[in-house]
Design a protein around this motif. Sequence first.
Motif, PDB file in Angstrom:
ATOM      1  N   GLU A 135       0.848  -1.283   0.027  1.00  0.00           N
ATOM      2  CA  GLU A 135      -0.289  -0.066   0.069  1.00  0.00           C
ATOM      3  C   GLU A 135       0.873   1.324   0.114  1.00  0.00           C
ATOM      4  OE1 GLU A 135      -3.641  -0.342   0.882  1.00  0.00           O
ATOM      5  OE2 GLU A 135      -3.750   1.796   0.069  1.00  0.00           O
ATOM      6  N   ASP A 136       1.934   1.331   0.841  1.00  0.00           N
ATOM      7  CA  ASP A 136       2.965   2.665   0.739  1.00  0.00           C
ATOM      8  C   ASP A 136       3.593   2.875  -0.166  1.00  0.00           C
ATOM      9  OD1 ASP A 136       1.650   2.426   3.173  1.00  0.00           O
ATOM     10  OD2 ASP A 136       3.444   1.686   4.252  1.00  0.00           O
ATOM     11  N   LEU A 137       3.580   1.874  -1.076  1.00  0.00           N
ATOM     12  CA  LEU A 137       4.727   1.918  -2.356  1.00  0.00           C
ATOM     13  C   LEU A 137       3.880   2.049  -3.833  1.00  0.00           C
ATOM     14  CD1 LEU A 137       6.730  -1.121  -1.112  1.00  0.00           C
ATOM     15  CD2 LEU A 137       7.388   0.985  -0.847  1.00  0.00           C
ATOM     16  N   ILE A 138       2.849   2.529  -3.845  1.00  0.00           N
ATOM     17  CA  ILE A 138       2.008   2.809  -5.076  1.00  0.00           C
ATOM     18  C   ILE A 138       2.650   3.096  -6.150  1.00  0.00           C
ATOM     19  CG2 ILE A 138      -0.031   3.965  -5.950  1.00  0.00           C
ATOM     20  CD1 ILE A 138      -0.311   1.280  -3.789  1.00  0.00           C
ATOM     21  N   THR A 139       2.696   2.391  -7.292  1.00  0.00           N
ATOM     22  CA  THR A 139       3.402   2.456  -8.588  1.00  0.00           C
ATOM     23  C   THR A 139       2.384   2.417  -9.902  1.00  0.00           C
ATOM     24  OG1 THR A 139       3.877   0.330  -8.425  1.00  0.00           O
ATOM     25  CG2 THR A 139       5.364   1.708  -7.518  1.00  0.00           C
ATOM     26  N   LYS A 140       2.849   2.019 -10.892  1.00  0.00           N
ATOM     27  CA  LYS A 140       2.040   1.552 -11.994  1.00  0.00           C
ATOM     28  C   LYS A 140       1.571   0.485 -12.118  1.00  0.00           C
ATOM     29  CE  LYS A 140       2.041   2.215 -16.952  1.00  0.00           C
ATOM     30  NZ  LYS A 140       2.357   3.135 -17.991  1.00  0.00           N
ATOM     31  N   ALA A 141       2.375  -0.618 -11.581  1.00  0.00           N
ATOM     32  CA  ALA A 141       1.796  -1.947 -11.751  1.00  0.00           C
ATOM     33  C   ALA A 141       2.272  -2.924 -10.846  1.00  0.00           C
ATOM     34  CB  ALA A 141       2.122  -2.453 -13.080  1.00  0.00           C
ATOM     35  N   ILE A 142       1.631  -3.934 -10.211  1.00  0.00           N
ATOM     36  CA  ILE A 142       1.987  -4.700  -9.162  1.00  0.00           C
ATOM     37  C   ILE A 142       2.095  -6.144 -10.090  1.00  0.00           C
ATOM     38  CG2 ILE A 142       1.267  -5.862  -7.272  1.00  0.00           C
ATOM     39  CD1 ILE A 142      -0.738  -3.732  -6.592  1.00  0.00           C
ATOM     40  N   VAL A 143       3.286  -6.731  -9.798  1.00  0.00           N
ATOM     41  CA  VAL A 143       3.347  -8.178 -10.465  1.00  0.00           C
ATOM     42  C   VAL A 143       3.435  -9.012  -9.092  1.00  0.00           C
ATOM     43  CG1 VAL A 143       4.589  -9.605 -11.864  1.00  0.00           C
ATOM     44  CG2 VAL A 143       4.612  -7.215 -12.193  1.00  0.00           C
ATOM     45  N   VAL A 144       2.461  -9.886  -9.178  1.00  0.00           N
ATOM     46  CA  VAL A 144       2.685 -10.773  -8.025  1.00  0.00           C
ATOM     47  C   VAL A 144       2.971 -12.251  -8.518  1.00  0.00           C
ATOM     48  CG1 VAL A 144       0.752  -9.826  -6.569  1.00  0.00           C
ATOM     49  CG2 VAL A 144       0.043 -11.604  -8.185  1.00  0.00           C
ATOM     50  N   VAL A 145       3.373 -13.192  -7.744  1.00  0.00           N
ATOM     51  CA  VAL A 145       3.884 -14.265  -8.107  1.00  0.00           C
ATOM     52  C   VAL A 145       3.482 -15.357  -7.141  1.00  0.00           C
ATOM     53  CG1 VAL A 145       6.053 -15.881  -8.370  1.00  0.00           C
ATOM     54  CG2 VAL A 145       6.279 -13.365  -8.712  1.00  0.00           C
ATOM     55  N   HIS A 146       2.592 -16.231  -7.906  1.00  0.00           N
ATOM     56  CA  HIS A 146       1.872 -17.320  -6.908  1.00  0.00           C
ATOM     57  C   HIS A 146       2.820 -18.462  -6.683  1.00  0.00           C
ATOM     58  CE1 HIS A 146      -1.853 -15.397  -7.682  1.00  0.00           C
ATOM     59  NE2 HIS A 146      -1.842 -15.647  -8.969  1.00  0.00           N
ATOM     60  N   TYR A 147       3.811 -18.357  -5.609  1.00  0.00           N
ATOM     61  CA  TYR A 147       5.001 -19.054  -5.572  1.00  0.00           C
ATOM     62  C   TYR A 147       4.333 -20.532  -4.993  1.00  0.00           C
ATOM     63  CZ  TYR A 147       9.322 -20.991  -3.835  1.00  0.00           C
ATOM     64  OH  TYR A 147      10.299 -21.678  -3.613  1.00  0.00           O
ATOM     65  N   ALA A 148       5.168 -21.336  -5.533  1.00  0.00           N
ATOM     66  CA  ALA A 148       4.728 -23.100  -5.454  1.00  0.00           C
ATOM     67  C   ALA A 148       3.509 -23.157  -5.923  1.00  0.00           C
ATOM     68  CB  ALA A 148       5.090 -23.097  -4.150  1.00  0.00           C
ATOM     69  N   GLY A 149       3.028 -22.305  -7.102  1.00  0.00           N
ATOM     70  CA  GLY A 149       1.683 -22.493  -7.239  1.00  0.00           C
ATOM     71  C   GLY A 149       0.724 -21.884  -6.279  1.00  0.00           C
ATOM     72  N   ASP A 150       0.879 -21.524  -5.100  1.00  0.00           N
ATOM     73  CA  ASP A 150      -0.009 -21.148  -4.292  1.00  0.00           C
ATOM     74  C   ASP A 150      -0.519 -19.635  -4.331  1.00  0.00           C
ATOM     75  OD1 ASP A 150       0.412 -23.608  -2.812  1.00  0.00           O
ATOM     76  OD2 ASP A 150       1.529 -22.654  -1.283  1.00  0.00           O
ATOM     77  N   ALA A 151      -1.804 -19.486  -4.183  1.00  0.00           N
ATOM     78  CA  ALA A 151      -2.440 -18.309  -4.617  1.00  0.00           C
ATOM     79  C   ALA A 151      -1.717 -17.078  -3.671  1.00  0.00           C
ATOM     80  CB  ALA A 151      -3.951 -18.084  -4.613  1.00  0.00           C
ATOM     81  N   CYS A 152      -1.668 -15.970  -4.102  1.00  0.00           N
ATOM     82  CA  CYS A 152      -1.362 -14.645  -3.275  1.00  0.00           C
ATOM     83  C   CYS A 152      -2.736 -14.370  -2.875  1.00  0.00           C
ATOM     84  CB  CYS A 152      -0.669 -13.624  -4.000  1.00  0.00           C
ATOM     85  SG  CYS A 152       0.853 -14.098  -4.626  1.00  0.00           S
ATOM     86  N   ASN A 153      -2.989 -13.464  -1.931  1.00  0.00           N
ATOM     87  CA  ASN A 153      -4.350 -12.927  -1.639  1.00  0.00           C
ATOM     88  C   ASN A 153      -4.985 -11.967  -2.571  1.00  0.00           C
ATOM     89  OD1 ASN A 153      -6.651 -11.784  -0.300  1.00  0.00           O
ATOM     90  ND2 ASN A 153      -5.682 -12.410   1.673  1.00  0.00           N
ATOM     91  N   MET A 154      -5.618 -12.313  -3.512  1.00  0.00           N
ATOM     92  CA  MET A 154      -5.901 -11.394  -4.682  1.00  0.00           C
ATOM     93  C   MET A 154      -6.976 -10.507  -4.328  1.00  0.00           C
ATOM     94  SD  MET A 154      -3.667 -12.171  -6.765  1.00  0.00           S
ATOM     95  CE  MET A 154      -4.186 -11.297  -8.311  1.00  0.00           C
ATOM     96  N   ASP A 155      -7.595 -10.919  -3.149  1.00  0.00           N
ATOM     97  CA  ASP A 155      -8.773  -9.912  -3.043  1.00  0.00           C
ATOM     98  C   ASP A 155      -7.956  -8.527  -2.439  1.00  0.00           C
ATOM     99  OD1 ASP A 155     -11.619 -10.679  -3.178  1.00  0.00           O
ATOM    100  OD2 ASP A 155     -10.773 -12.353  -2.129  1.00  0.00           O
ATOM    101  N   ILE A 156      -6.829  -8.790  -1.671  1.00  0.00           N
ATOM    102  CA  ILE A 156      -6.265  -7.648  -1.201  1.00  0.00           C
ATOM    103  C   ILE A 156      -5.312  -6.751  -2.216  1.00  0.00           C
ATOM    104  CG2 ILE A 156      -4.162  -6.831   0.469  1.00  0.00           C
ATOM    105  CD1 ILE A 156      -4.866  -8.771   2.288  1.00  0.00           C
ATOM    106  N   ILE A 157      -4.783  -7.403  -3.239  1.00  0.00           N
ATOM    107  CA  ILE A 157      -4.064  -7.156  -4.307  1.00  0.00           C
ATOM    108  C   ILE A 157      -4.951  -6.117  -5.094  1.00  0.00           C
ATOM    109  CG2 ILE A 157      -2.873  -7.613  -6.708  1.00  0.00           C
ATOM    110  CD1 ILE A 157      -1.343  -8.417  -4.107  1.00  0.00           C
ATOM    111  N   MET A 158      -6.196  -6.679  -5.642  1.00  0.00           N
ATOM    112  CA  MET A 158      -7.049  -6.340  -6.634  1.00  0.00           C
ATOM    113  C   MET A 158      -7.730  -4.873  -6.098  1.00  0.00           C
ATOM    114  SD  MET A 158      -6.326  -8.024  -9.260  1.00  0.00           S
ATOM    115  CE  MET A 158      -7.337  -7.397 -10.578  1.00  0.00           C
ATOM    116  N   ASP A 159      -7.912  -5.064  -4.484  1.00  0.00           N
ATOM    117  CA  ASP A 159      -8.555  -3.825  -4.028  1.00  0.00           C
ATOM    118  C   ASP A 159      -7.453  -2.846  -3.988  1.00  0.00           C
ATOM    119  OD1 ASP A 159     -10.329  -2.316  -2.222  1.00  0.00           O
ATOM    120  OD2 ASP A 159      -8.589  -2.532  -0.719  1.00  0.00           O
ATOM    121  N   ILE A 160      -6.004  -2.831  -3.584  1.00  0.00           N
ATOM    122  CA  ILE A 160      -5.114  -1.603  -3.790  1.00  0.00           C
ATOM    123  C   ILE A 160      -5.076  -1.297  -5.200  1.00  0.00           C
ATOM    124  CG2 ILE A 160      -2.762  -1.492  -3.511  1.00  0.00           C
ATOM    125  CD1 ILE A 160      -2.670  -3.498  -1.385  1.00  0.00           C
ATOM    126  N   ALA A 161      -5.073  -2.144  -6.188  1.00  0.00           N
ATOM    127  CA  ALA A 161      -5.017  -1.833  -7.545  1.00  0.00           C
ATOM    128  C   ALA A 161      -6.194  -1.186  -7.884  1.00  0.00           C
ATOM    129  CB  ALA A 161      -4.878  -3.135  -8.535  1.00  0.00           C
TER     130      ALA A 161
END
Length: 382
Positions: free
Chosen positions: A117-143
């Motif tokens: 949140e404190d680092l807002i930029t142009k784009a966020i690239v998330v990596v689903h490490y080991a195939g496990d999902a990132c918390n996409m609700d939080i990510i999409m809300d910030i975006a």
Amino acid sequence: MPPSIIPFNKPHLTGKEAHYMYDAVYHGQLAGNGKYTKLCHKYFESIYGLQKCLLTTSCTDALEMAALLLDIKDGDEVIMPSFTFVSTANAFVLRGAKIVFVDSKSDHPGIDETSIEDLITKAIVVVHYAGDACNMDIIMDIAKRHKLFVVEDAAQAIDNYYTNSEGHQVPLGSIGHISTYSFHETKNIISGEGGMLSLNKENFINRAEIIWEKGTNRSAFFRGEVNKYGWVDIGSSFLPSEIIAAFLYAQLEALKQIQARRLVLWNKYHSTLKYWASSNNIIRPNTPAYSTNNAHMYYLVFSKAGHRAKLIKHLKENKILSVFHYQSLHKSSFYHHLHDGRELPNSDRYSECLLRLPLFFDLTDSEQDRILDTILSVELDG
Ligand SMILES: Cc1ncc(COP(=O)(O)O)c(C=O)c1O
């Protein structure tokens, strides 16, 4: 007879790859975007409900296409985890982006959503490490609140799902604006080298096809939408040949069987190592409740780098190959002087203490038993 070497990874062949590759050769279309490319696109679009897919020659290329599509320019800031593969960052650096590296979570190597949140930029690239999902609700809300684009680097996340806050299960790679997958030989489904771009917003689709086909409107021409094709935008040769697509299609037909076997192996590691891990202060994979498990990787996180080194050595002495993973990109020789100096301790900890065990379709039960017996016999503090 001395025991044979158990590799970290062994590419699995379903038996149909050569047949489909021969079929592609026999039918005389070897360049890209032919029968097998279309079959693969159709598979992904129908099974996972992805709006538009384009096979690429690698996930690296799909990420480079994503950076082109988002019009990343000199000085644009892009957020991503430091604990990731170099291509996640390189694709954006090639367009002049400044990378803002973020730490991993303390209990999972995936991106720490709370530190974005404190680092807002142009784009966020998330990596689903080991195939496990990132918390996409939080990510999409910030975006949404900051009008940012989201790229899902789903290199490892094929056939895996996220349960969103409304309780709906959606495929990973279908949530961000653009997503990228890998079919490199270390992934669950492979084509040697290979990847895919998924476009989840209508307005990226036309341009993506043009970028994919060297900056030309060739795809529209072949659909009969224009009467000649030419140079209309920047682009490159991102599409794989039909031989690669034919190989991939054979793999896709066996996807369920491949995933089921990998999951059996993953679960056996997880249950057998439970007590050993907790008594040695080792963390086993922690799949978040909002993610399914596509059994891409089985990893252990040691409390001391020395313990990881001891287990690697012990396994190697017993002819078993295990490997560590990413090294923090914010400390890389190429990028460290451009990093803003923030400490990213979790990323560093995973770089120093995470170990991946052999996990591939053709790993036999007796080989896995040998790996497990060897692990359980290691003297970590000796
Ligand atoms: C997170 C991540 N992104 C991208 C890539 C690059 O994939 P490829 O080898 O298909 O270019 C990898 C490779 O393993 C990866 O782990």
